[in-house]
Design a protein around this motif. Structure first.
Motif, PDB file in Angstrom:
ATOM      1  N   ILE A  19     -35.500   2.936  -4.790  1.00  0.00           N
ATOM      2  CA  ILE A  19     -36.643   3.252  -3.931  1.00  0.00           C
ATOM      3  C   ILE A  19     -36.174   3.471  -2.497  1.00  0.00           C
ATOM      4  CG2 ILE A  19     -38.713   2.264  -2.854  1.00  0.00           C
ATOM      5  CD1 ILE A  19     -39.295   0.969  -5.617  1.00  0.00           C
ATOM      6  N   VAL A  20     -35.347   2.572  -1.995  1.00  0.00           N
ATOM      7  CA  VAL A  20     -34.880   2.671  -0.613  1.00  0.00           C
ATOM      8  C   VAL A  20     -33.987   3.903  -0.426  1.00  0.00           C
ATOM      9  CG1 VAL A  20     -33.440   1.510   1.122  1.00  0.00           C
ATOM     10  CG2 VAL A  20     -35.162   0.228  -0.141  1.00  0.00           C
ATOM     11  N   ALA A  21     -33.232   4.273  -1.457  1.00  0.00           N
ATOM     12  CA  ALA A  21     -32.330   5.418  -1.368  1.00  0.00           C
ATOM     13  C   ALA A  21     -33.057   6.758  -1.482  1.00  0.00           C
ATOM     14  CB  ALA A  21     -31.257   5.320  -2.454  1.00  0.00           C
ATOM     15  N   ALA A  22     -34.266   6.758  -2.009  1.00  0.00           N
ATOM     16  CA  ALA A  22     -35.010   8.008  -2.204  1.00  0.00           C
ATOM     17  C   ALA A  22     -35.418   8.600  -0.857  1.00  0.00           C
ATOM     18  CB  ALA A  22     -36.250   7.751  -3.050  1.00  0.00           C
ATOM     19  N   PRO A  23     -35.502   9.936  -0.805  1.00  0.00           N
ATOM     20  CA  PRO A  23     -35.944  10.561   0.441  1.00  0.00           C
ATOM     21  C   PRO A  23     -37.404  10.208   0.729  1.00  0.00           C
ATOM     22  CG  PRO A  23     -35.518  12.223  -1.254  1.00  0.00           C
ATOM     23  CD  PRO A  23     -35.183  10.889  -1.833  1.00  0.00           C
ATOM     24  N   MET A  24     -37.652   9.544   1.839  1.00  0.00           N
ATOM     25  CA  MET A  24     -39.000   9.069   2.168  1.00  0.00           C
ATOM     26  C   MET A  24     -39.771  10.041   3.047  1.00  0.00           C
ATOM     27  SD  MET A  24     -39.837   6.337   0.674  1.00  0.00           S
ATOM     28  CE  MET A  24     -38.934   6.648  -0.824  1.00  0.00           C
ATOM     29  N   ARG A  25     -39.157  11.169   3.389  1.00  0.00           N
ATOM     30  CA  ARG A  25     -39.856  12.166   4.202  1.00  0.00           C
ATOM     31  C   ARG A  25     -41.158  12.578   3.532  1.00  0.00           C
ATOM     32  NH1 ARG A  25     -36.130  17.020   4.509  1.00  0.00           N
ATOM     33  NH2 ARG A  25     -35.614  15.614   2.917  1.00  0.00           N
TER      34      ARG A  25
ATOM     35  N   CYS B   9     -42.808  10.905   1.297  1.00  0.00           N
ATOM     36  CA  CYS B   9     -43.688   9.744   1.222  1.00  0.00           C
ATOM     37  C   CYS B   9     -44.499   9.627   2.508  1.00  0.00           C
ATOM     38  CB  CYS B   9     -42.880   8.476   0.982  1.00  0.00           C
ATOM     39  SG  CYS B   9     -43.869   6.997   0.715  1.00  0.00           S
ATOM     40  N   LEU B  10     -43.826   9.810   3.637  1.00  0.00           N
ATOM     41  CA  LEU B  10     -44.522   9.718   4.921  1.00  0.00           C
ATOM     42  C   LEU B  10     -45.486  10.892   5.111  1.00  0.00           C
ATOM     43  CD1 LEU B  10     -41.557   8.539   7.156  1.00  0.00           C
ATOM     44  CD2 LEU B  10     -43.447   7.156   6.258  1.00  0.00           C
ATOM     45  N   LYS B  11     -45.094  12.074   4.629  1.00  0.00           N
ATOM     46  CA  LYS B  11     -45.923  13.269   4.786  1.00  0.00           C
ATOM     47  C   LYS B  11     -47.092  13.276   3.813  1.00  0.00           C
ATOM     48  CE  LYS B  11     -44.842  17.819   3.716  1.00  0.00           C
ATOM     49  NZ  LYS B  11     -43.863  18.907   3.687  1.00  0.00           N
ATOM     50  N   LEU B  12     -46.818  12.919   2.561  1.00  0.00           N
ATOM     51  CA  LEU B  12     -47.832  12.995   1.506  1.00  0.00           C
ATOM     52  C   LEU B  12     -48.534  11.658   1.248  1.00  0.00           C
ATOM     53  CD1 LEU B  12     -45.739  15.088  -1.035  1.00  0.00           C
ATOM     54  CD2 LEU B  12     -47.481  15.939   0.551  1.00  0.00           C
ATOM     55  N   GLY B  13     -47.945  10.567   1.686  1.00  0.00           N
ATOM     56  CA  GLY B  13     -48.528   9.251   1.461  1.00  0.00           C
ATOM     57  C   GLY B  13     -47.928   8.532   0.273  1.00  0.00           C
ATOM     58  N   ALA B  14     -47.271   9.274  -0.626  1.00  0.00           N
ATOM     59  CA  ALA B  14     -46.645   8.656  -1.797  1.00  0.00           C
ATOM     60  C   ALA B  14     -45.685   9.649  -2.437  1.00  0.00           C
ATOM     61  CB  ALA B  14     -47.695   8.235  -2.812  1.00  0.00           C
ATOM     62  N   VAL B  15     -44.723   9.117  -3.185  1.00  0.00           N
ATOM     63  CA  VAL B  15     -43.797   9.918  -3.980  1.00  0.00           C
ATOM     64  C   VAL B  15     -43.673   9.269  -5.354  1.00  0.00           C
ATOM     65  CG1 VAL B  15     -42.474  10.810  -2.019  1.00  0.00           C
ATOM     66  CG2 VAL B  15     -41.770   8.675  -3.106  1.00  0.00           C
ATOM     67  N   GLU B  16     -43.047   9.986  -6.277  1.00  0.00           N
ATOM     68  CA  GLU B  16     -42.836   9.460  -7.629  1.00  0.00           C
ATOM     69  C   GLU B  16     -41.376   9.056  -7.778  1.00  0.00           C
ATOM     70  OE1 GLU B  16     -41.068   9.718 -11.438  1.00  0.00           O
ATOM     71  OE2 GLU B  16     -41.031  11.505 -10.191  1.00  0.00           O
ATOM     72  N   ILE B  17     -41.153   7.831  -8.198  1.00  0.00           N
ATOM     73  CA  ILE B  17     -39.813   7.342  -8.487  1.00  0.00           C
ATOM     74  C   ILE B  17     -39.886   6.590  -9.809  1.00  0.00           C
ATOM     75  CG2 ILE B  17     -37.933   5.816  -7.747  1.00  0.00           C
ATOM     76  CD1 ILE B  17     -38.865   6.310  -4.859  1.00  0.00           C
ATOM     77  N   ASP B  18     -39.029   6.975 -10.750  1.00  0.00           N
ATOM     78  CA  ASP B  18     -39.009   6.354 -12.078  1.00  0.00           C
ATOM     79  C   ASP B  18     -40.374   6.428 -12.759  1.00  0.00           C
ATOM     80  OD1 ASP B  18     -36.359   5.686 -11.558  1.00  0.00           O
ATOM     81  OD2 ASP B  18     -36.817   3.614 -11.020  1.00  0.00           O
TER      82      ASP B  18
ATOM     83  N   MET C 193     -45.807   5.782  -8.914  1.00  0.00           N
ATOM     84  CA  MET C 193     -46.139   6.126  -7.548  1.00  0.00           C
ATOM     85  C   MET C 193     -45.549   5.096  -6.596  1.00  0.00           C
ATOM     86  SD  MET C 193     -49.788   6.291  -5.603  1.00  0.00           S
ATOM     87  CE  MET C 193     -49.786   4.554  -5.237  1.00  0.00           C
ATOM     88  N   VAL C 194     -44.893   5.581  -5.560  1.00  0.00           N
ATOM     89  CA  VAL C 194     -44.312   4.713  -4.539  1.00  0.00           C
ATOM     90  C   VAL C 194     -44.877   5.146  -3.194  1.00  0.00           C
ATOM     91  CG1 VAL C 194     -42.170   4.051  -3.383  1.00  0.00           C
ATOM     92  CG2 VAL C 194     -42.217   4.305  -5.870  1.00  0.00           C
ATOM     93  N   ASP C 195     -45.476   4.196  -2.485  1.00  0.00           N
ATOM     94  CA  ASP C 195     -46.028   4.473  -1.162  1.00  0.00           C
ATOM     95  C   ASP C 195     -45.372   3.527  -0.148  1.00  0.00           C
ATOM     96  OD1 ASP C 195     -47.263   2.089  -1.847  1.00  0.00           O
ATOM     97  OD2 ASP C 195     -49.294   2.867  -1.742  1.00  0.00           O
ATOM     98  N   PRO C 196     -45.664   3.684   1.141  1.00  0.00           N
ATOM     99  CA  PRO C 196     -44.971   2.874   2.150  1.00  0.00           C
ATOM    100  C   PRO C 196     -44.985   1.357   1.902  1.00  0.00           C
ATOM    101  CG  PRO C 196     -46.035   4.707   3.227  1.00  0.00           C
ATOM    102  CD  PRO C 196     -46.476   4.741   1.785  1.00  0.00           C
ATOM    103  N   PRO C 197     -46.074   0.732   1.429  1.00  0.00           N
ATOM    104  CA  PRO C 197     -45.992  -0.713   1.164  1.00  0.00           C
ATOM    105  C   PRO C 197     -44.984  -1.074   0.068  1.00  0.00           C
ATOM    106  CG  PRO C 197     -48.284  -0.052   1.359  1.00  0.00           C
ATOM    107  CD  PRO C 197     -47.462   1.206   1.322  1.00  0.00           C
ATOM    108  N   ILE C 198     -44.836  -0.207  -0.929  1.00  0.00           N
ATOM    109  CA  ILE C 198     -43.846  -0.453  -1.990  1.00  0.00           C
ATOM    110  C   ILE C 198     -42.436  -0.325  -1.417  1.00  0.00           C
ATOM    111  CG2 ILE C 198     -42.971   0.338  -4.231  1.00  0.00           C
ATOM    112  CD1 ILE C 198     -45.742  -0.983  -4.376  1.00  0.00           C
ATOM    113  N   VAL C 199     -42.238   0.637  -0.534  1.00  0.00           N
ATOM    114  CA  VAL C 199     -40.936   0.794   0.119  1.00  0.00           C
ATOM    115  C   VAL C 199     -40.624  -0.453   0.947  1.00  0.00           C
ATOM    116  CG1 VAL C 199     -39.593   2.159   1.774  1.00  0.00           C
ATOM    117  CG2 VAL C 199     -41.104   3.307   0.141  1.00  0.00           C
ATOM    118  N   ALA C 200     -41.608  -0.956   1.684  1.00  0.00           N
ATOM    119  CA  ALA C 200     -41.404  -2.163   2.487  1.00  0.00           C
ATOM    120  C   ALA C 200     -41.049  -3.351   1.604  1.00  0.00           C
ATOM    121  CB  ALA C 200     -42.656  -2.464   3.308  1.00  0.00           C
TER     122      ALA C 200
END
Length: 110
Positions: free
Chosen positions: A69-75, A77-86, A89-96
């Protein structure tokens, strides 16, 4: 190393910590507490420390997922609010939370 709950964390058990002689029940309560989102537990007896460490320390799988999750490009996530990993859905609180898991000292850390 004891898993001491951070000042901002949530800790507790969905039952009594007084029954320190019943290690199996205490361990089950600790696992249940982790599944409910708690970060740690109080201990009233030295026998409970290893049980709490075992229950609340992140597993190898949890650490590996946090690293992905931390290694994934978060650009995005910040632009769209969430990304898909594995497939999840991963959003900023999951990254934190992933960053927090990786910040916990592990047994083999210097």
């Amino acid at each position: 190393m004891a898993r001491v709950p951070p000042a901002s964390g949530h800790f507790g058990l969905p039952g009594s910590i007084a029954g320190f002689g019943d290690e199996a029940t205490f361990a089950a309560l600790a696992e249940q507490a982790k599944s409910m989102g708690f970060d740690g537990s109080l201990c009233i007896h030295p026998k409970q420390v290893a049980i709490v460490n075992n229950a609340f320390s992140p597993s190898h799988a949890e650490l590996a997922r946090a690293a992905r999750i931390v290694a994934a490009p978060m650009r995005d996530c910040l632009k769209l609010g969430a990304v898909e990993i594995d497939g999840v859905m991963v959003d900023p609180p999951i990254v934190a939370r992933a960053r927090g898991l990786l910040a916990i000292p592990q047994k083999n850390d210097p």
